[in-house]
Every structure is written in C-alpha cells, then in structure tokens.
Design an enzyme around this catalytic site. Sequence first.
Site, PDB file in Angstrom:
ATOM      1  N   ARG A 178       0.818  -1.211   0.000  1.00 46.48           N
ATOM      2  CA  ARG A 178       0.000   0.000   0.000  1.00 46.48           C
ATOM      3  C   ARG A 178       0.850   1.259   0.000  1.00 46.48           C
ATOM      4  O   ARG A 178       0.310   2.369  -0.065  1.00 46.48           O
ATOM      5  CB  ARG A 178      -0.944   0.020   1.204  1.00 46.48           C
ATOM      6  N   LYS A 179       2.169   1.106   0.075  1.00 44.81           N
ATOM      7  CA  LYS A 179       3.041   2.268   0.085  1.00 44.81           C
ATOM      8  C   LYS A 179       3.427   2.648  -1.338  1.00 44.81           C
ATOM      9  O   LYS A 179       3.277   1.880  -2.280  1.00 44.81           O
ATOM     10  CB  LYS A 179       4.283   1.991   0.928  1.00 44.81           C
TER      11      LYS A 179
END
Length: 383
Positions: free
Chosen positions: A188-189
């Site tokens: 998710r980064k």
Amino acid sequence: MTSTSPDLAPIPIIRPWLGEEEAEAAAEAVRSGWVAQGPNVVAFEQAFRDRVGSADAVAVSSCTTGLHLALVALGVGPGDEVVVPSFSFIATTNAVRYVGATPVFADVEPADGNLSAATIAPVVTPRTRAVLVVHQGGVPADLDGIHALCDPKGIAVVEDAACAIGSTHRGRLVGADSELVVFSFHPRKVVTTGEGGMITTSGTEAGTRLRRLREHGMSVSAADRHRMGGVVVEQYLETGFNYRMTDIQAAVGRVQLGKLDALVARRRELAARYQAAISEMPGLRAVADPSWGTTIFQSFWVLLDDGFPLSRNELMARFAEVAISTRRGIMASHLEPACAGLATGPLPVTETLSASSIILPLYHDLSEADQDRVIDVLAATAR
C-alpha cells in the site's frame, strides 16, 4: 449520481505500479543463485541513501522491525516511556511494547493528524526516553517544533515515515537529516518490495550497529563472510534479530526507487483534482500540505463535518454499492482491544479524525474518468 450498474469496473483503494522491469529484476536475482540478503540489498541501501540524502540506510524486513531496531539501538527498555500517537497503525505502538517500554498516547493536530510540540508536551514525564513521530499518510510532521521541545530534555525523536517516502520537510526529503527514520515498502506504500523497510540514519556508526542487530548480532555478515573467503569465524556480540531483507525484494526495490519522482508527481496531480472538487462540497475537508513541507498523499483522507448528511460508515457503504473501494480513517490505536490496559488521557482529536474520516482511492494509474466516479459520489451525497 453514478450508476449502480453491476457492469461498473471496480476501483481499488490502491494498486502498486509494478511491471515487467520489476519482474525481470526479481527473476535475475533468482537466476543469480543469491536470493537471501546480498549484493542487491547493498545496492538498494546505497541507492536509497543517495536518493534521500541521509548518511546511511539499512534495509530490514519491515517498517515495524525497523522501528523495533531503532528503539533497541537507543537503549529504550523497561521502565522507559515513549510518546506515540494513537492516530496511527497499531505497529507504531507495538514497536514500543516489543522493547518492554510503556507507550504513552498523545493527541494529534486536527489539521494534519500529526503529533506536535503542543500535543506532546502535556504527556512528557521524567521517564520519557523517546517520541515516535508518525508522518501520517505521508504528511510531514512539524519536526522543528518537536525537536525544540525534545532536544533540550534529552528525549530522542524517532520518525515513523512508513507512508512518507518522497515527502519533504523544509525543502529536504523526509529522512535526509534525522537521527533515525524508518520507511515501509508494504504494497500500500508508494514504493513497494512486497514487504520490507529501510532505516535511514544521520551517522554511519548507528548504521553499523543496526546491520549487526538485524542479523542475529553477528560480528561479520553472511554476505561479507562469503566475499572474504577462507576461514572466517564470526562472533555474536549481542542479542540480535532476524530482520533481513532478501535480495529478490531489494532487486524490485531498486526498480521502484527509480520511479519515485513519477509516482510522487502523479499522486500530487490526482490529489489536487480531489482537493479542487472537494473545496466546493459542503461538510468535507481534504488532507493538504502543511506550511513546512509537502506530502505524497499516500492516503488521501477526507474529514466529514458534523453536518454531513451521512455517517462515515454510511458513506463507505454508498461507495461500495458502486464498486468503489474506500477505507475507514486512520485507526485510533488506544481503542483497540490489544491496547486495553494502557493508561491514556483524553484524545478528542484522535477520536474525531478516526471516526469521521474516509480514505479515497489514489494510485499512479487511476484514470481521471475513474476519479470522477469517486468525485460524483461525494458530490451527490454532499448535496
């Protein structure tokens, strides 16, 4: 309002920008026969250090393990207190508990969801050894104010920059000048290696110890022992951990790091479109840059005012009806069962932001047409 047709293509909350270049880099690492921590990890560390502008960078298995090692390196332990925001993923609090110290929750600023000197000061005690500052959602915290409070008291400042690779503070990338800053490469980064993390430091001496700690406390790393050849008998100098990154992950990370500028530029472009639209909608406030830096909008969150027609969960359900993924606002860790028993004072801003904010889809290849679908739902609901 957007149609509820079942033929609508789903819009995810995030999608990593991964392609053939990353696949080939991973395959090459596999073909090399060196898949554990090795030359790709070294190269990734050097590239990350140079890109951020820090003195050193140490790759680890996750941001959480990096936070743990940072506290170990500072000597934080039982009897010590570490100030943390409750308004953060629970890993921030967990890292403090791993070393046997006591997490002390401080409230955050309503404008950016971050700790500040004003929110930290009321919970500092003679037992406070460190403050764990989170650059929440990629929004840089006001480090100058925090250091002005902590430095004279001998309180260490550790930065949880899980979401902040590419964010800036006073014109420098987050991680460039600070003693201990920890990044995440979770999917998710903005930059991902699947799982993984990186610790940047302001001195190479700290980096040497962190490398030893991540590899069982060995005096000579496995990669160095192999490179040196001959008979090398290592020693185990202190209690360490198995927090290593693999060469396969690092190979992917090197490719991803080369995309950082493009990733940040696109996210900020899309965020500006959201902000312009939301500024015309009553009852909504979008996350924005602070005066001292810029954010990468790792999470694009929107706060619902008391007068908004729907609750946050009702709005999430409305999005789900039209195949748009959203997430609740950042968690309030002190309300989770895992934190039951930890003493805490009032945290009104944390609880308001957590209960009344929603995270909208934002990723590199989000089309403007799909973003307009998200905006249409918000606009129709706000009316």
